[in-house]
Design a protein around this motif. Sequence first.
Motif, PDB file in Angstrom:
ATOM      1  N   ALA A   1      -6.078   5.732   0.032  1.00  0.00           N
ATOM      2  CA  ALA A   1      -5.897   4.897  -1.154  1.00  0.00           C
ATOM      3  C   ALA A   1      -7.204   4.718  -1.915  1.00  0.00           C
ATOM      4  O   ALA A   1      -7.226   4.779  -3.155  1.00  0.00           O
ATOM      5  CB  ALA A   1      -5.332   3.540  -0.753  1.00  0.00           C
TER       6      ALA A   1
ATOM      7  N   LEU B   1       0.673   4.155  -2.780  1.00  0.00           N
ATOM      8  CA  LEU B   1       0.413   5.548  -2.431  1.00  0.00           C
ATOM      9  C   LEU B   1       1.544   6.458  -2.914  1.00  0.00           C
ATOM     10  O   LEU B   1       1.299   7.581  -3.378  1.00  0.00           O
ATOM     11  CB  LEU B   1       0.231   5.679  -0.923  1.00  0.00           C
ATOM     12  CG  LEU B   1      -1.099   5.153  -0.375  1.00  0.00           C
ATOM     13  CD1 LEU B   1      -1.068   5.061   1.138  1.00  0.00           C
ATOM     14  CD2 LEU B   1      -2.259   6.032  -0.823  1.00  0.00           C
TER      15      LEU B   1
ATOM     16  N   LEU C   1       0.834  -1.202   0.000  1.00  0.00           N
ATOM     17  CA  LEU C   1       0.000   0.000   0.000  1.00  0.00           C
ATOM     18  C   LEU C   1       0.871   1.255   0.000  1.00  0.00           C
ATOM     19  O   LEU C   1       0.553   2.233  -0.683  1.00  0.00           O
ATOM     20  CB  LEU C   1      -0.936   0.000   1.206  1.00  0.00           C
ATOM     21  CG  LEU C   1      -1.929   1.174   1.259  1.00  0.00           C
ATOM     22  CD1 LEU C   1      -2.831   1.180   0.033  1.00  0.00           C
ATOM     23  CD2 LEU C   1      -2.765   1.141   2.529  1.00  0.00           C
TER      24      LEU C   1
ATOM     25  N   THR D   1      -7.603   6.031  -5.794  1.00  0.00           N
ATOM     26  CA  THR D   1      -7.749   5.038  -6.868  1.00  0.00           C
ATOM     27  C   THR D   1      -9.183   4.880  -7.336  1.00  0.00           C
ATOM     28  O   THR D   1      -9.419   4.328  -8.421  1.00  0.00           O
ATOM     29  CB  THR D   1      -7.240   3.662  -6.404  1.00  0.00           C
ATOM     30  OG1 THR D   1      -8.060   3.207  -5.308  1.00  0.00           O
ATOM     31  CG2 THR D   1      -5.788   3.724  -5.976  1.00  0.00           C
TER      32      THR D   1
END
Length: 509
Positions: A392, A369, A365, A396
Amino acid sequence: MISAYTGTQIREAEKPLLDSGMGAVLMQRAARGMASAAIAELRSRGRRLYGSGVVVLTGKGNNGGDGLFAAAYLAGRGMRTTAVLASATAHTDGLAAFRRAGGRVVELTDANAGELAALAGRADVVIDALLGTGAQGGLRGASADLIGQLSAGPHGLVVACDVPSGVDADTGEAAGPVLPADITVTFGGAKAGLLADPGADFTGRVVVVPIGIEDSLPWPALRRLEAADLAALLPRPARRAHKYSRGVLGVVAGSPAYPGAAVLACRGALAAGVGMVRYVGPPEVGDLIRHSCPEVVCSTGKVAETHVQAWLVGSGMDGSDEEEMQRVRDAVDSGLPTVADAGALPVLPDVLAPHVVLTPHAGELATLLQRLGAELDREAVEASTLAAVRRAAGLTEATVLLKGASTLVASPYQDFYSQSEGTPWLATAGSGDVLAGIIGALLAQVGSDVGRFRPLGIDPDERWAAIAAMGASLHGLAGAAAAAGGPLTAGRISDALPEIWGKVSTLSN
């Protein structure tokens, strides 16, 4: 379903009652509930009440008042009580009630922090009422010294008042030192920070005490599915079902370096009830899958030629096979529900859609990011998991599941789930591949069944987050059952899943 709220949401729900003069009533309800929870916990441990020692660590404001009133109730049950006042402005009425009940009062200073830490360490019960939901940052000065020494040594039952001091009620961020609680008694509704890491490391068992504001609470900041929710949501084959009607999952996973990941993903999907699994990928990986899972249909074809209801992509892929990476892109572009794991993440478009479920661990993650312009490393993600997964999902526009001790799921619509049914033994190679398979199977089976979610108050547009949370819950339950308190390998999670599924399903009968 457990609903959790921010401290601000709770305070806003309390405000009309406080304005009408019911503040004292709310505090009495909270304090009695906390005292009752402490008594129940002591009794469950076979400890007597009369003569047991209680030390309440008290800050200023209402949190300290809750702790003082609770200790006064415990004194009334024959327990020896001492209040350590960390502030010169202790709650006036609470302190008066504590003194009337015969409690002893000492003031914390820089000079006696070690002595009082030793005193608290000898007590049967320690009530942490230093900081409440409105506190900013962690403990300082003598309070920090006391908690640091107390945490490092032996101590009895620790009961946190509303939140463990130093844990942010909204985000779960923890500013040390924090005294880990055995139980956290929280008022009106669970706090979101208690269900998110790292805050969940310190909360122990969460006990919610109703105080009369529950009907005024807004939409929760975070939710947690329980077994009864799973029972209502899990698919069941109809009498005339066939393998195609039960859902077909396409899998693009594995590589010559990590072929086992594809096997484990397929095993997880098969154990989670999907009607058929179709694997598309390198023949050497397909051969291993055939030997391990003869039910899986393997080919080296294209995504467009493969008829499925959902896709699983990325598990065990190292990016070295461009043909495989193109299959990943094609699956995501198909418009079908897709769970994208590990090796798929680097090649995905920056902007996706809610029916794409990303399943990174903290390091993955952080990398995602950073690619999207957020300067967060793995340490920063782990220090604020709820904020990271929220960011996130917003960037996204996908559904994002962050794997961890408390697995968090965020939708781009800002709907959040936290599941924590697992065991630390789940931290083993291949466990995440099985999880991806379980989620993929659920996407194939219930992804198009929008009506399934409405009875539980889940917006159909938010169902992707709920499905991911279902997968995390089943994965945790199966892992805990397979481990039985000891080590396990990833394959055993799949072996345990059908029995767990069956037990959960009976709750709806």
